[in-house]
Design an enzyme around this catalytic site. Structure first.
Site, short mmCIF file in Angstrom:
data_model
loop_
_atom_site.label_atom_id
_atom_site.label_comp_id
_atom_site.label_asym_id
_atom_site.label_seq_id
_atom_site.Cartn_x
_atom_site.Cartn_y
_atom_site.Cartn_z
N ASP A 26 0.69 -1.02 -0.33
CA ASP A 26 0.31 -0.10 -0.04
C ASP A 26 0.74 1.15 0.16
OD1 ASP A 26 -1.87 1.97 0.62
OD2 ASP A 26 -1.99 1.22 2.35
N ASN A 28 -0.59 4.71 -0.97
CA ASN A 28 -0.41 5.80 -0.82
C ASN A 28 -1.55 5.90 0.96
OD1 ASN A 28 -2.94 4.00 -1.56
ND2 ASN A 28 -3.44 5.39 -2.71
N ASP A 30 -3.90 4.48 2.27
CA ASP A 30 -5.45 4.02 2.46
C ASP A 30 -5.90 2.76 2.54
OD1 ASP A 30 -4.51 2.42 -0.62
OD2 ASP A 30 -6.52 3.72 -1.07
N ASP A 34 -1.45 -1.01 -4.32
CA ASP A 34 -1.84 -0.53 -5.37
C ASP A 34 -0.28 -0.55 -6.74
OD1 ASP A 34 0.05 2.04 -4.56
OD2 ASP A 34 -1.73 2.13 -2.95
N ASP A 207 -8.21 -16.00 -17.78
CA ASP A 207 -9.06 -16.69 -17.24
C ASP A 207 -10.29 -17.01 -17.24
OD1 ASP A 207 -9.68 -15.73 -13.80
OD2 ASP A 207 -11.86 -15.23 -14.71
N GLU A 274 -6.35 -20.11 -17.44
CA GLU A 274 -6.32 -20.48 -16.85
C GLU A 274 -7.76 -22.13 -16.63
OE1 GLU A 274 -8.52 -20.30 -12.17
OE2 GLU A 274 -9.37 -18.73 -14.07
#
Length: 556
Positions: A26, A28, A30, A34, A207, A274
């Site tokens: 993280d 930033n 929050d 990210d 996916d 996948e």
């Protein structure tokens, strides 16, 4: 980035590290990982020695399935950053000699995607045929069009009152499937693929690729006696998914997709699908050299921790994926229990499986945190963020834990907890005082990157040594594999040889607790690697293997 000394494409030799951006770092403050967080940790990954990074979806999304429900294939979710962050990350990884693979969800979109909003607005909508719509059965269409179940158990048809028809979703209700029988859909999605590979990504992870095409007659799926699916057999919930998975038209599309990817200028890109099924079934996606470059082979996830069981698995994979086809080696991902669950969180057993993964023929896929032995965090279904857990919140917690030990996570939050960087508050994932999006595992104070970087006997140090070894020896990243004779070693020892251009490397994996004396199949062997700190013990052609030791030797 390819060296002139290599005579095979980069993707055949690589090692892949899966990053779940929401849980990696993280940057930033929050509470959510990210893209700038991934950028900040690139040096850790370069020092680790991984060569390719796979980023789970970062596209604009309502995050109902944490990115696997895409609302804009060309946008970036603001909680992860912006397009400039994507550019900086890709460029910085390339500058360090690493490749970057994007996760691509071709099968479905979010229910919030503009295509679906338009599609459901009217039966006569120009986008109606972008998705799979059918009239229901029984008077006034009150029943689903057929008996098809979703991949997570409940029926996959969902009634839309506005147009009084049903749409199909292979996974969750808010992820409607695209209709690949509409040429406009295929064209639009190939444009998405070209965009991101042209942007600079080196490949795509695809996916639930095996679900793209369905039976166009919409016949019922047959009965199956299987209550639950597994890694090598997707049938379950008492239904055979014959009409909804592995359709021949999906195999044909794999070839069209490959042709589109191969036509993009620059270094070769690769596609990994996948897919779920037996190795023989999955081979169809790759054979001929003009389909997917590789597919995930998940059977290692539930192979018993025994030398004989892994020998049988290697034999099966070598039989169904002989050169030039490539097996893949996977022990965990964002949907499955972490590797340690299956070996009792025993560090030496985890090291042994890492040694197998990084020395057997094929492409290894490492899930973030495996390099330090991160554990699943048992979290109750009530209050879960995972939408699958929300669907099954009625299941007793004891039953959910039992399924987890069998490889079925009802609450996938368990394997997605924040990466453990240090013993600082929030394990160094988020600043102190910030609540991460998922709880940090309580063992993070001692299972973390910072602590293991100082420990010569740690799992992290083992990964670093193994990845250097693999990179330095073509026999390990580009060579053939031959199993040692079945009777050459004690029953709890697995041995195989890797060979390439005159280089001969033997790998011995000891799955037992006691010491074992083994005879190596070559003269004058020298130790290249032991999973114990320091070198292994050799007496001429004999090795003394310690409990759960992996030993790698070179001949001549």
């Amino acid at each position: 980035m390819d060296s002139p000394a290599h005579d095979s494409p980069w993707w055949r030799r690589t090692t892949v590290y899966q990053i779940y951006p929401r849980s990696f770092f993280d940057a930033n403050g929050d509470g959510i990982g990210d893209l700038r967080g991934v950028l900040a940790k690139l040096d850790h990954l370069a020092e680790l020695g991984v060569e390719t990074l796979w980023l789970c979806p970062f596209y604009k999304s309502p995050q109902a399935d944490h990115g696997y429900d895409i609302a804009d294939y060309y946008g970036v979710a603001p909680e992860y950053g912006n397009m400039d962050d994507v550019r900086r990350l890709v460029d910085a990884a390339h500058a360090r000699g690493m490749r970057v693979v994007a996760d691509m969800v071709l099968n479905h979109t979010s229910i919030e995607h503009p295509w679906f909003r338009e599609s459901r607005s009217s039966r006569s909508s120009p986008k109606r045929d972008f998705y799979i719509w059918r009239r229901g059965k029984k008077p006034r269409g009150a029943a689903p069009p057929n008996n098809w179940r979703s991949l997570v158990g409940p029926r996959g048809w969902h009634h839309d009152p506005a147009t009084d028809e049903w749409y199909w979703a292979s996974f969750l209700p808010f992820q409607p499937d695209l209709n690949y029988r509409n040429p406009a859909v295929e064209a639009a999605m190939l444009d998405v693929v070209r965009h991101w590979l042209g942007f600079g990504f080196d490949g795509l992870r695809l996916d639930i690729f095996h679900a793209l095409f369905k039976d166009e007659s919409f016949q019922d799926n047959p009965f199956s006696p299987r209550p639950l699916p597994s890694e090598d057999d997707p049938d379950g919930f008492f239904q055979s998914f014959r009409r909804t998975l592995h359709h021949p038209d999906t195999i044909a599309f794999a070839r069209r997709l490959r042709a589109a990817v191969d036509a993009i200028e620059g270094a070769p890109r690769f596609l990994v699908g996948e897919v779920f099924g037996s190795p023989g079934e999955l081979r169809r996606y790759c054979e001929g050299g003009d389909g997917l470059h590789m597919v995930f082979l998940f059977k290692a996830m539930r192979t018993p921790f025994r030398a004989g069981a892994f020998r049988a698995l290697i034999e099966e994979l070598e039989r169904h994926f002989p050169p030039p086809l490539l097996p893949t080696w996977v022990f965990g991902n964002h949907d499955k229990p972490r590797r340690g669950v299956r070996v009792g969180h025993h560090p030496e057993r985890e090291k042994l499986l890492a040694a197998l993964q990084l020395t057997a023929r094929g492409v290894p896929f490492i899930y973030y945190g495996e390099e330090i032995g991160m554990r699943d965090l048992e979290l109750p279904l009530a209050g879960a963020q995972d939408p699958v857990a929300k669907m099954y919140r009625f299941v007793p917690e004891a039953a959910a834990r039992s399924l987890g030990r069998r490889g079925i996570l009802l609450n996938r939050d368990a394997c997605r907890t924040p990466m453990q960087w240090s013993s600082a508050p929030n394990a160094g994932f988020s600043p102190p005082g910030v609540e991460p999006w998922l709880p940090v595992h309580p063992f993070a104070d001692r299972v973390n990157v910072e602590a293991q970087a100082r420990d010569r006997g740690s799992i992290l140090e083992l990964y670093r040594r193994l990845l250097r070894l693999r990179a330095d020896h073509p026999a390990l990243h580009d060579g053939a594999l031959t199993l040692h004779p079945d009777d050459a070693h004690p029953p709890d020892v697995l041995g195989y040889r890797r060979t390439h251009a005159g280089e001969r490397i033997d790998v011995l994996l000891h799955f037992g607790e006691g010491a074992r004396r083994v005879t190596l199949p070559s003269d004058e062997p020298r130790v290249l690697f032991s999973s114990y700190p320091g070198s292994g013990e050799l007496r001429g052609k004999e090795a003394i293997l310690r409990p759960y030791e992996a030993l790698v030797t070179q001949s001549g």
